[in-house]
Design a protein around this motif. Structure first.
Motif, PDB file in Angstrom:
ATOM      1  N   LYS A  34       9.285  75.950 -29.585  1.00  0.00           N
ATOM      2  CA  LYS A  34       9.307  74.953 -28.497  1.00  0.00           C
ATOM      3  C   LYS A  34      10.520  75.215 -27.586  1.00  0.00           C
ATOM      4  O   LYS A  34      10.412  75.174 -26.354  1.00  0.00           O
ATOM      5  CB  LYS A  34       9.395  73.532 -29.090  1.00  0.00           C
ATOM      6  CG  LYS A  34       9.473  72.420 -28.042  1.00  0.00           C
ATOM      7  CD  LYS A  34      10.849  71.798 -28.017  1.00  0.00           C
ATOM      8  CE  LYS A  34      11.033  70.652 -27.052  1.00  0.00           C
ATOM      9  NZ  LYS A  34      10.856  70.872 -25.663  1.00  0.00           N
TER      10      LYS A  34
ATOM     11  N   GLU B 215       6.933  65.628 -32.181  1.00  0.00           N
ATOM     12  CA  GLU B 215       6.469  65.605 -33.579  1.00  0.00           C
ATOM     13  C   GLU B 215       5.981  64.218 -33.951  1.00  0.00           C
ATOM     14  O   GLU B 215       4.976  64.056 -34.644  1.00  0.00           O
ATOM     15  CB  GLU B 215       7.610  66.013 -34.521  1.00  0.00           C
ATOM     16  CG  GLU B 215       7.992  67.466 -34.448  1.00  0.00           C
ATOM     17  CD  GLU B 215       6.968  68.400 -35.125  1.00  0.00           C
ATOM     18  OE1 GLU B 215       6.698  68.214 -36.317  1.00  0.00           O
ATOM     19  OE2 GLU B 215       6.476  69.317 -34.432  1.00  0.00           O
TER      20      GLU B 215
ATOM     21  N   MET C 249      -1.910  76.434 -31.872  1.00  0.00           N
ATOM     22  CA  MET C 249      -0.764  75.529 -31.710  1.00  0.00           C
ATOM     23  C   MET C 249      -0.296  75.537 -30.255  1.00  0.00           C
ATOM     24  O   MET C 249      -0.230  76.581 -29.627  1.00  0.00           O
ATOM     25  CB  MET C 249       0.362  76.006 -32.638  1.00  0.00           C
ATOM     26  CG  MET C 249       1.403  74.961 -32.888  1.00  0.00           C
ATOM     27  SD  MET C 249       2.989  75.484 -32.266  1.00  0.00           S
ATOM     28  CE  MET C 249       3.496  76.658 -33.495  1.00  0.00           C
ATOM     29  N   ARG C 250       0.022  74.301 -29.784  1.00  0.00           N
ATOM     30  CA  ARG C 250       0.320  74.132 -28.363  1.00  0.00           C
ATOM     31  C   ARG C 250       1.459  75.037 -27.883  1.00  0.00           C
ATOM     32  O   ARG C 250       1.365  75.697 -26.852  1.00  0.00           O
ATOM     33  CB  ARG C 250       0.669  72.656 -28.183  1.00  0.00           C
ATOM     34  CG  ARG C 250       1.079  72.297 -26.811  1.00  0.00           C
ATOM     35  CD  ARG C 250       1.408  70.810 -26.746  1.00  0.00           C
ATOM     36  NE  ARG C 250       2.482  70.613 -25.808  1.00  0.00           N
ATOM     37  CZ  ARG C 250       3.388  69.670 -25.919  1.00  0.00           C
ATOM     38  NH1 ARG C 250       3.370  68.837 -26.946  1.00  0.00           N
ATOM     39  NH2 ARG C 250       4.320  69.543 -25.008  1.00  0.00           N
ATOM     40  N   TYR C 251       2.552  75.108 -28.646  1.00  0.00           N
ATOM     41  CA  TYR C 251       3.689  75.929 -28.189  1.00  0.00           C
ATOM     42  C   TYR C 251       3.298  77.402 -28.129  1.00  0.00           C
ATOM     43  O   TYR C 251       3.762  78.131 -27.265  1.00  0.00           O
ATOM     44  CB  TYR C 251       4.896  75.767 -29.110  1.00  0.00           C
ATOM     45  CG  TYR C 251       5.403  74.350 -29.259  1.00  0.00           C
ATOM     46  CD1 TYR C 251       5.582  73.528 -28.152  1.00  0.00           C
ATOM     47  CD2 TYR C 251       5.715  73.844 -30.514  1.00  0.00           C
ATOM     48  CE1 TYR C 251       6.052  72.224 -28.293  1.00  0.00           C
ATOM     49  CE2 TYR C 251       6.191  72.551 -30.669  1.00  0.00           C
ATOM     50  CZ  TYR C 251       6.351  71.744 -29.563  1.00  0.00           C
ATOM     51  OH  TYR C 251       6.817  70.476 -29.708  1.00  0.00           O
ATOM     52  N   GLU C 252       2.462  77.821 -29.068  1.00  0.00           N
ATOM     53  CA  GLU C 252       2.060  79.236 -29.063  1.00  0.00           C
ATOM     54  C   GLU C 252       1.236  79.545 -27.812  1.00  0.00           C
ATOM     55  O   GLU C 252       1.415  80.598 -27.198  1.00  0.00           O
ATOM     56  CB  GLU C 252       1.274  79.595 -30.329  1.00  0.00           C
ATOM     57  CG  GLU C 252       2.184  79.824 -31.506  1.00  0.00           C
ATOM     58  CD  GLU C 252       1.489  80.424 -32.725  1.00  0.00           C
ATOM     59  OE1 GLU C 252       0.279  80.709 -32.664  1.00  0.00           O
ATOM     60  OE2 GLU C 252       2.180  80.575 -33.748  1.00  0.00           O
ATOM     61  N   ASP C 253       0.340  78.615 -27.447  1.00  0.00           N
ATOM     62  CA  ASP C 253      -0.462  78.838 -26.233  1.00  0.00           C
ATOM     63  C   ASP C 253       0.436  78.920 -25.013  1.00  0.00           C
ATOM     64  O   ASP C 253       0.294  79.798 -24.172  1.00  0.00           O
ATOM     65  CB  ASP C 253      -1.489  77.707 -26.046  1.00  0.00           C
ATOM     66  CG  ASP C 253      -2.529  77.724 -27.166  1.00  0.00           C
ATOM     67  OD1 ASP C 253      -2.670  78.786 -27.792  1.00  0.00           O
ATOM     68  OD2 ASP C 253      -3.171  76.675 -27.408  1.00  0.00           O
TER      69      ASP C 253
ATOM     70  N   ARG D  29       8.206  75.853 -35.375  1.00  0.00           N
ATOM     71  CA  ARG D  29       7.716  75.120 -34.191  1.00  0.00           C
ATOM     72  C   ARG D  29       8.882  74.713 -33.280  1.00  0.00           C
ATOM     73  O   ARG D  29       8.807  74.813 -32.062  1.00  0.00           O
ATOM     74  CB  ARG D  29       6.982  73.835 -34.618  1.00  0.00           C
ATOM     75  CG  ARG D  29       5.596  74.027 -35.138  1.00  0.00           C
ATOM     76  CD  ARG D  29       4.787  72.738 -35.092  1.00  0.00           C
ATOM     77  NE  ARG D  29       5.317  71.611 -35.857  1.00  0.00           N
ATOM     78  CZ  ARG D  29       5.165  71.457 -37.168  1.00  0.00           C
ATOM     79  NH1 ARG D  29       4.523  72.354 -37.882  1.00  0.00           N
ATOM     80  NH2 ARG D  29       5.656  70.381 -37.778  1.00  0.00           N
TER      81      ARG D  29
ATOM     82  N   ALA E   6       2.630  63.633 -32.501  1.00  0.00           N
ATOM     83  CA  ALA E   6       1.577  64.443 -33.136  1.00  0.00           C
ATOM     84  C   ALA E   6       1.143  63.886 -34.499  1.00  0.00           C
ATOM     85  O   ALA E   6       0.148  64.323 -35.055  1.00  0.00           O
ATOM     86  CB  ALA E   6       2.065  65.873 -33.285  1.00  0.00           C
TER      87      ALA E   6
ATOM     88  N   GLU F  53       7.783  75.838 -41.475  1.00  0.00           N
ATOM     89  CA  GLU F  53       6.809  75.809 -40.371  1.00  0.00           C
ATOM     90  C   GLU F  53       7.324  74.929 -39.230  1.00  0.00           C
ATOM     91  O   GLU F  53       7.179  75.257 -38.057  1.00  0.00           O
ATOM     92  CB  GLU F  53       5.465  75.252 -40.869  1.00  0.00           C
ATOM     93  CG  GLU F  53       4.403  76.272 -41.190  1.00  0.00           C
ATOM     94  CD  GLU F  53       4.263  77.422 -40.188  1.00  0.00           C
ATOM     95  OE1 GLU F  53       4.598  78.547 -40.595  1.00  0.00           O
ATOM     96  OE2 GLU F  53       3.828  77.225 -39.036  1.00  0.00           O
ATOM     97  N   LYS F  54       7.957  73.827 -39.628  1.00  0.00           N
ATOM     98  CA  LYS F  54       8.498  72.923 -38.599  1.00  0.00           C
ATOM     99  C   LYS F  54       9.671  73.599 -37.869  1.00  0.00           C
ATOM    100  O   LYS F  54       9.815  73.473 -36.652  1.00  0.00           O
ATOM    101  CB  LYS F  54       8.957  71.624 -39.270  1.00  0.00           C
ATOM    102  CG  LYS F  54       9.312  70.529 -38.306  1.00  0.00           C
ATOM    103  CD  LYS F  54       9.445  69.209 -39.053  1.00  0.00           C
ATOM    104  CE  LYS F  54       9.820  68.078 -38.137  1.00  0.00           C
ATOM    105  NZ  LYS F  54       9.985  66.813 -38.857  1.00  0.00           N
TER     106      LYS F  54
END
Ligand SMILES: Cc1ncc(COP(=O)(O)O)c(C=O)c1O
Length: 436
Positions: A392, A432, A1-5, A388, A435, A384-385
């Motif tokens: 974020k 969101e 997931m982008r935010y995790e990276d 995120r 995406a 989950e949202k």
């Protein structure tokens, strides 16, 4: 997931230190909720509305020390009281004038606090509350609400998390004596209370469900439960560990016109130092008289009423008492946060809360007419949202709300902080949508 990276790129030193922490501590943490994916950042320092991690990221902090820091991190008047106390000793293990000073302030503003016993945590205060209720009534059942969180005391570790059915832990005995009722549903609560009437020692409720979604109780619900409980000769207990001194100088129950037999306090009354307090009506607390042979054994503990916690609490309450306009200011920021976030997130979220507390719930589907009034509805939202969204904010906006939890505004926050919070929510909604 982008935010995790992105989060990992931003928190390299935290990653290394957290790996070390995980070798020594269960899940790497010292309180379960402090863990979140991929790993929590590691804090180096804090000041005012900010908390700084070991990678020098400086976050606007709405977690605010488990919501205990109503004046923000290390406010000068509390720091001064603590510095002075350190010069005089920070642990006496004996009766001290610092405790008497704090208790005078609590007794003056919390009518139910006719007698007080301090503990080192809210958990212990709640544990003693159930013990006193059982001792006073000679009955065994304690009723709590679905999603109600009162700390880790064994007597209350049931129906805290979805699906709010059973025990939260292995290793408990006697949890059949904890019965849970649906929050804000007086008819069902009344039916269950009636079922256990002969065995009911007491009911314990948070006037704003905190950990389970920042959901205020309906006034009618609380007064209805109080009436039923009192008619039954049981104790009505309010857990104001989060709400005490959060919305005004005193407890929320006074504003609603309730008359609890027992009130538990913590967090704000310790000014950021360890504390809990069992407060109750004189006749109820008399059963804890340790000089009697038959007594409810309410201890306190090695660190109860330590002078450092006492002076930090006194300095905080004294400042709040003198500057009560703070409540108006932080409540107003809370209202702006709730309205602003709801607008920014469009029909995708409901924002609950009261005063200076707010919590976002991403409902499944359009929610313009949806209300969140209990823990079941909150738990059915998109967790989950929510994760995120909070990640974020940490990653891209330097805003820290503990993932999945409510945010608390302190006197150290400014209107511009709330504007930034709302902008971050707008960005999230756009991300969101893109995406999809
Ligand atoms: C409503 C409520 N009661 C009790 C507790 C337990 O307090 P402590 O964490 O100090 O043991 C908490 C902690 O967050 C709480 O929110």
């Amino acid at each position: 997931m982008r935010y995790e990276d992105e989060y990992k790129r931003k928190t390299g030193r935290s990653a290394k230190l957290f790996a070390e922490s995980s070798r020594m501590h269960i899940n790497g943490v010292s309180h379960n909720i402090r863990y979140y994916r991929p790993y929590p950042f590691v804090v180096r320092s804090s000041s005012g509305s900010h908390i700084t991690d070991v990678d020098e990221n400086c976050y606007t902090d709405y977690w605010a020390g488990h919501w205990s820091l109503i004046l923000g991190h290390n406010p000068p008047q509390v720091a001064k009281a603590l510095h002075e106390q350190i010069d005089r000793g920070w642990m006496y293990g004996a009766v001290n004038e610092q405790t008497i000073a704090l208790s005078k302030m609590i007794a003056d503003s919390v009518p139910a606090a006719e007698k007080i016993r301090y503990t080192a945590s809210g958990t212990e205060a709640a544990m003693y509350a159930t013990r006193v209720a059982r001792s006073y009534t000679g009955r065994d059942i304690i009723v709590k609400v679905d999603g109600g969180w009162h700390g880790y005391a064994s007597d209350l570790l049931k129906s805290v998390n979805w699906p709010f059915e059973g025990s939260e832990s292995t290793g408990l005995v006697g949890d059949d004596r904890i019965v849970s009722v649906p929050y804000n549903n007086l008819d069902d609560t009344a039916r269950i209370l009636d079922q256990y009437s002969e065995r009911l020692a007491g009911v314990i409720i948070e006037p704003v469900l905190g950990g389970a979604g920042c959901i205020p109780a309906d006034d009618d619900y609380l007064s209805g439960v109080q009436e039923l409980v009192h008619k039954n000769g049981s104790l009505f207990m309010l857990d104001e560990i989060v709400t005490g001194f959060r919305f005004g100088y005193g407890c929320l129950y006074s504003e609603i016109g309730l008359e609890p037999d027992i009130v538990t306090l913590g967090k704000i009354i310790g000014g950021g130092m360890p504390i809990g307090a069992l407060c109750g009506k004189e006749d109820v607390m008399a059963c804890a008289d340790a000089t009697k042979r038959e007594r409810s054994y309410v201890g306190g503990g090695t660190f109860s009423a330590n002078p450092a916690s006492m002076v930090a609490g006194s300095a905080t309450l004294a400042y709040l008492k003198k500057n009560q306009e703070i409540y108006k200011r932080i409540d107003n920021m809370g209202r702006c946060a709730r309205d602003g976030l709801a607008d920014a997130l469009g029909g995708t979220a409901v924002v609950t809360g009261l005063g200076s507390m707010f919590m976002t719930h991403f409902t499944m589907g359009d929610c313009r007419s949806v209300e969140i009034t209990d823990a079941v509805q909150a738990a059915r939202c998109d967790q989950e949202k929510l994760y995120r969204y909070h990640l974020k904010m940490i990653t891209q906006n330097d805003i820290f709300v503990l993932p999945g939890k409510l945010g608390a505004i302190s006197a150290a926050h400014a209107d511009a902080d709330i504007d930034r919070l709302v902008v971050a929510a707008e960005e999230f909604r756009r991300d969101e949508e893109r995406a999809k």
